[in-house]
Scaffold this motif. Structure first.
Motif, PDB file in Angstrom:
ATOM      1  N   VAL A 550       0.871  -1.182   0.000  1.00 19.15           N
ATOM      2  CA  VAL A 550       0.000   0.000   0.000  1.00 19.15           C
ATOM      3  C   VAL A 550       0.902   1.224   0.000  1.00 19.15           C
ATOM      4  O   VAL A 550       1.739   1.392   0.893  1.00 19.15           O
ATOM      5  N   ILE A 551       0.748   2.087  -1.024  1.00 18.18           N
ATOM      6  CA  ILE A 551       1.656   3.221  -1.233  1.00 18.18           C
ATOM      7  C   ILE A 551       0.885   4.528  -1.120  1.00 18.18           C
ATOM      8  O   ILE A 551      -0.186   4.683  -1.732  1.00 18.18           O
ATOM      9  N   THR A 552       1.409   5.458  -0.348  1.00 18.98           N
ATOM     10  CA  THR A 552       0.937   6.845  -0.354  1.00 18.98           C
ATOM     11  C   THR A 552       2.072   7.697  -0.912  1.00 18.98           C
ATOM     12  O   THR A 552       3.144   7.789  -0.292  1.00 18.98           O
ATOM     13  N   PHE A 553       1.865   8.306  -2.089  1.00 16.68           N
ATOM     14  CA  PHE A 553       2.933   8.996  -2.825  1.00 16.68           C
ATOM     15  C   PHE A 553       2.425  10.380  -3.220  1.00 16.68           C
ATOM     16  O   PHE A 553       1.408  10.499  -3.913  1.00 16.68           O
ATOM     17  N   THR A 554       3.113  11.455  -2.788  1.00 14.91           N
ATOM     18  CA  THR A 554       2.642  12.814  -3.039  1.00 14.91           C
ATOM     19  C   THR A 554       3.798  13.732  -3.423  1.00 14.91           C
ATOM     20  O   THR A 554       4.973  13.428  -3.193  1.00 14.91           O
ATOM     21  N   SER A 555       3.420  14.890  -3.991  1.00 15.52           N
ATOM     22  CA  SER A 555       4.356  15.986  -4.256  1.00 15.52           C
ATOM     23  C   SER A 555       3.864  17.214  -3.501  1.00 15.52           C
ATOM     24  O   SER A 555       2.642  17.410  -3.360  1.00 15.52           O
ATOM     25  N   ASP A 556       4.800  18.039  -3.013  1.00 14.74           N
ATOM     26  CA  ASP A 556       4.379  19.225  -2.259  1.00 14.74           C
ATOM     27  C   ASP A 556       3.813  20.308  -3.162  1.00 14.74           C
ATOM     28  O   ASP A 556       3.192  21.263  -2.683  1.00 14.74           O
ATOM     29  N   VAL A 557       4.020  20.175  -4.486  1.00 12.54           N
ATOM     30  CA  VAL A 557       3.441  21.135  -5.431  1.00 12.54           C
ATOM     31  C   VAL A 557       2.931  20.366  -6.639  1.00 12.54           C
ATOM     32  O   VAL A 557       3.451  19.309  -6.999  1.00 12.54           O
ATOM     33  N   ALA A 558       1.896  20.893  -7.261  1.00  6.41           N
ATOM     34  CA  ALA A 558       1.376  20.292  -8.486  1.00  6.41           C
ATOM     35  C   ALA A 558       1.985  20.922  -9.720  1.00  6.41           C
ATOM     36  O   ALA A 558       2.020  20.310 -10.789  1.00  6.41           O
ATOM     37  N   SER A 559       2.515  22.160  -9.563  1.00 12.71           N
ATOM     38  CA  SER A 559       3.064  22.878 -10.703  1.00 12.71           C
ATOM     39  C   SER A 559       4.221  23.748 -10.244  1.00 12.71           C
ATOM     40  O   SER A 559       4.161  24.361  -9.165  1.00 12.71           O
ATOM     41  N   VAL A 560       5.276  23.809 -11.037  1.00 11.83           N
ATOM     42  CA  VAL A 560       6.431  24.651 -10.736  1.00 11.83           C
ATOM     43  C   VAL A 560       6.915  25.295 -12.026  1.00 11.83           C
ATOM     44  O   VAL A 560       6.595  24.852 -13.136  1.00 11.83           O
ATOM     45  N   THR A 561       7.691  26.385 -11.863  1.00 12.64           N
ATOM     46  CA  THR A 561       8.360  26.982 -13.015  1.00 12.64           C
ATOM     47  C   THR A 561       9.455  26.038 -13.482  1.00 12.64           C
ATOM     48  O   THR A 561      10.174  25.450 -12.674  1.00 12.64           O
ATOM     49  N   ALA A 562       9.544  25.862 -14.769  1.00 11.20           N
ATOM     50  CA  ALA A 562      10.548  24.951 -15.319  1.00 11.20           C
ATOM     51  C   ALA A 562      11.921  25.254 -14.733  1.00 11.20           C
ATOM     52  O   ALA A 562      12.353  26.412 -14.676  1.00 11.20           O
ATOM     53  N   GLY A 563      12.582  24.169 -14.268  1.00 10.86           N
ATOM     54  CA  GLY A 563      13.890  24.308 -13.649  1.00 10.86           C
ATOM     55  C   GLY A 563      13.849  24.426 -12.146  1.00 10.86           C
ATOM     56  O   GLY A 563      14.890  24.349 -11.482  1.00 10.86           O
ATOM     57  N   SER A 564      12.627  24.577 -11.586  1.00 10.10           N
ATOM     58  CA  SER A 564      12.497  24.670 -10.128  1.00 10.10           C
ATOM     59  C   SER A 564      12.419  23.274  -9.514  1.00 10.10           C
ATOM     60  O   SER A 564      12.396  22.251 -10.212  1.00 10.10           O
ATOM     61  N   THR A 565      12.318  23.232  -8.178  1.00 11.14           N
ATOM     62  CA  THR A 565      12.374  21.971  -7.434  1.00 11.14           C
ATOM     63  C   THR A 565      11.006  21.609  -6.856  1.00 11.14           C
ATOM     64  O   THR A 565      10.264  22.478  -6.382  1.00 11.14           O
ATOM     65  N   ALA A 566      10.663  20.289  -6.888  1.00 18.56           N
ATOM     66  CA  ALA A 566       9.486  19.730  -6.212  1.00 18.56           C
ATOM     67  C   ALA A 566       9.965  18.681  -5.217  1.00 18.56           C
ATOM     68  O   ALA A 566      10.967  17.987  -5.455  1.00 18.56           O
ATOM     69  N   ASN A 567       9.264  18.580  -4.105  1.00 22.94           N
ATOM     70  CA  ASN A 567       9.608  17.601  -3.076  1.00 22.94           C
ATOM     71  C   ASN A 567       8.632  16.433  -3.136  1.00 22.94           C
ATOM     72  O   ASN A 567       7.424  16.608  -2.908  1.00 22.94           O
ATOM     73  N   LEU A 568       9.131  15.241  -3.448  1.00 24.02           N
ATOM     74  CA  LEU A 568       8.327  14.015  -3.478  1.00 24.02           C
ATOM     75  C   LEU A 568       8.486  13.282  -2.151  1.00 24.02           C
ATOM     76  O   LEU A 568       9.599  13.170  -1.627  1.00 24.02           O
ATOM     77  N   SER A 569       7.383  12.772  -1.610  1.00 23.18           N
ATOM     78  CA  SER A 569       7.445  12.021  -0.347  1.00 23.18           C
ATOM     79  C   SER A 569       6.502  10.831  -0.425  1.00 23.18           C
ATOM     80  O   SER A 569       5.520  10.845  -1.174  1.00 23.18           O
ATOM     81  N   TRP A 570       6.800   9.775   0.358  1.00 27.01           N
ATOM     82  CA  TRP A 570       5.977   8.572   0.316  1.00 27.01           C
ATOM     83  C   TRP A 570       6.071   7.790   1.621  1.00 27.01           C
ATOM     84  O   TRP A 570       7.034   7.923   2.384  1.00 27.01           O
ATOM     85  N   THR A 571       5.026   7.004   1.844  1.00 23.80           N
ATOM     86  CA  THR A 571       5.008   5.996   2.904  1.00 23.80           C
ATOM     87  C   THR A 571       4.497   4.698   2.288  1.00 23.80           C
ATOM     88  O   THR A 571       3.631   4.718   1.402  1.00 23.80           O
ATOM     89  N   VAL A 572       5.042   3.572   2.739  1.00 26.54           N
ATOM     90  CA  VAL A 572       4.721   2.276   2.142  1.00 26.54           C
ATOM     91  C   VAL A 572       4.550   1.238   3.249  1.00 26.54           C
ATOM     92  O   VAL A 572       5.300   1.241   4.237  1.00 26.54           O
ATOM     93  N   THR A 573       3.568   0.355   3.097  1.00 33.10           N
ATOM     94  CA  THR A 573       3.426  -0.814   3.967  1.00 33.10           C
ATOM     95  C   THR A 573       3.396  -2.065   3.099  1.00 33.10           C
ATOM     96  O   THR A 573       3.068  -2.008   1.913  1.00 33.10           O
ATOM     97  N   ASN A 574       3.737  -3.204   3.696  1.00 32.66           N
ATOM     98  CA  ASN A 574       3.689  -4.522   3.052  1.00 32.66           C
ATOM     99  C   ASN A 574       4.677  -4.667   1.904  1.00 32.66           C
ATOM    100  O   ASN A 574       4.461  -5.455   0.996  1.00 32.66           O
ATOM    101  N   ALA A 575       5.773  -3.884   1.902  1.00 38.05           N
ATOM    102  CA  ALA A 575       6.744  -3.952   0.815  1.00 38.05           C
ATOM    103  C   ALA A 575       8.120  -4.308   1.342  1.00 38.05           C
ATOM    104  O   ALA A 575       8.467  -4.016   2.493  1.00 38.05           O
ATOM    105  N   THR A 576       8.897  -4.950   0.491  1.00 40.93           N
ATOM    106  CA  THR A 576      10.290  -5.274   0.826  1.00 40.93           C
ATOM    107  C   THR A 576      11.277  -4.489  -0.034  1.00 40.93           C
ATOM    108  O   THR A 576      12.447  -4.388   0.316  1.00 40.93           O
ATOM    109  N   SER A 577      10.806  -3.949  -1.157  1.00 39.84           N
ATOM    110  CA  SER A 577      11.679  -3.140  -2.011  1.00 39.84           C
ATOM    111  C   SER A 577      10.834  -2.197  -2.842  1.00 39.84           C
ATOM    112  O   SER A 577       9.668  -2.485  -3.144  1.00 39.84           O
TER     113      SER A 577
END
Length: 662
Positions: A550-577
């Motif tokens: 079960v994966i919860t996967f998000t980005s802190d922004v939906a849109s950025v100016t080209a060349g800018s940075t987005a922060n991706l974060s996730w939490t996972v259960t029942n996984a080994t890799s």
């Protein structure tokens, strides 16, 4: 050392009742299980594999031997689902079903109601290509018997159906002997012999001789027990030409007698048979046991006469028991010990009595000498019991006992222990007439470990029961799924519970799924089922599988100016890799949680894929990149901000010029 345990109560007729082996991704892969009511003939089951996709036709035929059946049916399943079904009812003698594009592993069940005058019916099932329905596929087709043991109409009747293979042509003599255990049969057993669907001889009695040619045969036998004790035992011995081994040498129980318990005697030796009445919860009127080797009676003993010693041959022996209740239910043990190295321990359980108190006994695996703790707990599923007591016994002696469900400490000698329990069904007016309790033994001390664990249903109705061990070797989440396949109709009651000791981890009523998290260990999977009113059979699907990641996967922004940075974060259960893809988000990633910054040069879809024991799953996040603001210069357009700034400076200069005039 063999450990033997039996009980007199309605059992679920299951295709898989043994304890599950080492952990796999799916401790119970999707499967179906057919339930037969306690007064119904057990279904016949066959599993077959079709390797090449093709349309099949399945034909069920009532061979009407010795008489046509009241009804019969066939159902084909795959995994935990029903593929096709067909039923026939007199006067019809055959029914067909089709499987379109068959490929894979299938399970076939045949069930039915034999003619009540004979208690046995004979059938054949042909599985063949639809294009050539008479070309039966070997390994998928079968023939057999639907045998009714101790019917509701006559609880003293029992039938035998067994296959015989004759290798040497010649005369074969049939010997049938009543062992008078616990009492003489009301009439001698009668036999019939078939070869395929052809009746060779009916009405075979003891001393009859038949000339047989090589081939496969089916022997049928019908016997009735004494009308008072409703139990009996007889033997069948078939001997052939000189120099050949007996074609059949077997002991057969009749009526409501306890089934025989087989065990191996490693060598010819003297054995001692001892029967002990525990007096828990009450003394029995009598308790006795008989030992046989094939069709030979070796000796017997009873609880009032002391132990008996007699010679026994090497090989498989059968232990038979009988007990008559007293004022209430009771329990007894049977101990078979050899003069050399055989020691077989067995505990018998007395049937339910009119008092409403049920007695049970459970034999543990061998314990090392030392201190232990035993517990009996009412799991209150589906209803709360109105009484529960238990005792711990060893070597025929009760060590500790409690009048209520509780925990007791006991000191055991080396060897098996016996947990005795007495239970009463939920009180009248309760939501359910059934209850469930657990008995267990664990070591004592700071690092106590569960050594033995068993659940048991208590029912005043017709609920059927099966409990099996679920061995899990790794920590994780698992999904238990139960589905009523509604064949031939929906169950009146269907339930599943997963437990360990007195802890219930999850339960299902009727059907559905629950997820439970566990550490490595052994758990109990318990089913309760009641076929619909007027039905003797029911079919359900079950599986226990490792949960998918079960994966919860998000980005802190939906849109950025080209060349800018987005922060991706996730939490996972029942996984080994886990692995990543999309832009600079690549490679292996933590399989529990994580956070990473990515530079978004263009609109990018980022994907996180995780693997676990239950399979794989993926989640995606899309970050949109917008164009950076354009810069002025050359023949290009002028930024409006510069125009506003220039206008403001020009106006300021005009004001200063006006102020400087004389």
């Amino acid at each position: 050392m063999n450990h033997i345990y039996w009980k007199r109560m309605a059992l679920v007729a299951l295709c898989s009742c043994s304890a599950l082996s080492a952990y796999a991704a799916d401790p119970i892969p999707p499967e179906t299980q057919m339930v037969a009511a306690s007064n119904a003939a057990p279904p016949v089951q066959e599993t077959f594999t079709i390797s090449t996709a093709e349309d099949l036709i399945v034909t069920l035929t009532d061979l009407q031997i010795p008489a046509e059946m009241v009804s019969a049916g066939v159902v084909v399943t795959q995994g935990s689902t029903t593929v096709a079904t067909a039923q026939l009812a007199a006067p019809a003698t055959s029914a067909t079903l089709t499987i379109t594009g068959a490929v894979g592993v299938y399970t076939l069940y045949v069930f039915g109601v034999p003619n009540p005058n004979d208690s046995v019916g004979t059938f054949s099932v042909c599985v063949a290509p639809k294009a050539s329905p008479s070309n039966c596929i070997q390994g998928a087709s079968l023939s057999g018997n639907i045998t009714l043991q101790s019917s509701a109409q006559d609880p003293t009747v029992s039938t035998l159906s067994t296959s015989l293979t004759v290798s040497t042509a010649g005369a074969y003599t049939f010997a049938v002997t009543d062992l008078d255990f616990p009492a003489a049969l009301s009439s001698p057993a009668t036999l019939a012999l078939l070869q395929g669907s052809t009746l060779v001889q009916a009405g075979i009695t003891s001393g009859s001789s038949l000339t047989l040619s090589p081939g496969a045969y089916t022997l049928l036998a019908i016997a009735r027990a004494d009308q008072t004790v409703k139990s009996g035992l007889y033997t069948v011995l078939i001997t052939g030409p000189a120099g050949t081994a007996p074609l059949l040498s077997v002991s057969v129980s009749v009526g409501v007698a306890n089934a025989g318990i087989p065990f191996n005697n490693p060598m010819a030796q003297s054995v001692m048979l001892k029967v002990t009445d525990y007096g828990f919860p009450a003394l029995l009127t009598s308790a006795s046991a008989l030992l046989t080797a094939g069709a030979v009676s070796l000796g017997m003993a009873n609880s009032s006469g002391g132990a008996s010693t007699f010679a026994a041959p090497m090989g498989t022996l059968m232990l038979w028991t009988y007990a008559a209740p007293g004022a209430s239910a009771g329990t007894f043990s049977v101990d078979v010990s050899g003069s050399t190295d055989l020691h077989t321990f067995a505990t018998g359980i007395q049937p339910v009595t009119p008092s409403g108190t049920y007695a049970y006994a459970f034999v543990t695996q061998p314990l090392a000498a030392g201190a232990y703790q035993a517990t009996a707990a009412d799991l209150q599923f589906p209803g709360q019991l109105s009484g529960l007591g238990f005792a711990v016994a060893q070597n025929g002696v009760i060590l500790q006992q409690s009048a209520t469900a509780a925990t007791v400490n006991f000191t055991a000698a080396s060897g098996n222990a016996v947990l005795l329990a007495s239970a009463q069904v939920p009180q009248a007016g309760a939501a359910s007439s059934s209850g469930l309790f657990d008995v267990n033994v664990q070591s004592t001390g700071a690092t106590a470990q569960l050594i033995y664990d068993k659940t048991q249903v208590v029912s005043a109705g017709m609920e059927l029961f099966n409990s099996q061990a679920l061995n899990i070797g790794v920590s994780g989440n698992f999904d238990a799924t139960l589905s009523d396949l509604q064949f031939p109709s929906a169950f009146s009651n269907l339930a599943l519970v997963v437990s360990q000791g007195s802890n219930i981890l999850g339960k299902i009523f009727g059907g559905g799924k629950f997820t439970f998290g566990v550490a490595p260990g052994t758990y109990q999977l318990t089913f309760l089922a009641t076929p619909a009113t007027g039905q003797e059979f029911g079919l359900y699907g079950v599986s226990v599988s490792a949960s998918v990641p079960v994966i919860t996967f998000t980005s802190d922004v939906a849109s950025v100016t080209a060349g800018s940075t987005a922060n991706l974060s996730w939490t996972v259960t029942n996984a080994t890799s886990c692995s990543a893809s999309g832009g600079s988000f690549t490679g292996n990633q933590p399989a529990t949680s994580g956070k990473v910054a990515v530079q978004v040069a263009a609109t990018t879809m980022y994907t996180l894929t995780c693997m676990g024991a239950g399979g794989s799953s993926s989640q995606t996040v899309t970050v949109t990149a917008t164009a950076a603001p354009a810069k002025s210069g050359g023949g290009g357009s002028v930024d409006p901000a510069w125009l506003l700034l220039g206008s403001a400076l020009w106006l300021a200069r005009l004001r200063r010029s006006a102020d400087d005039r004389p």
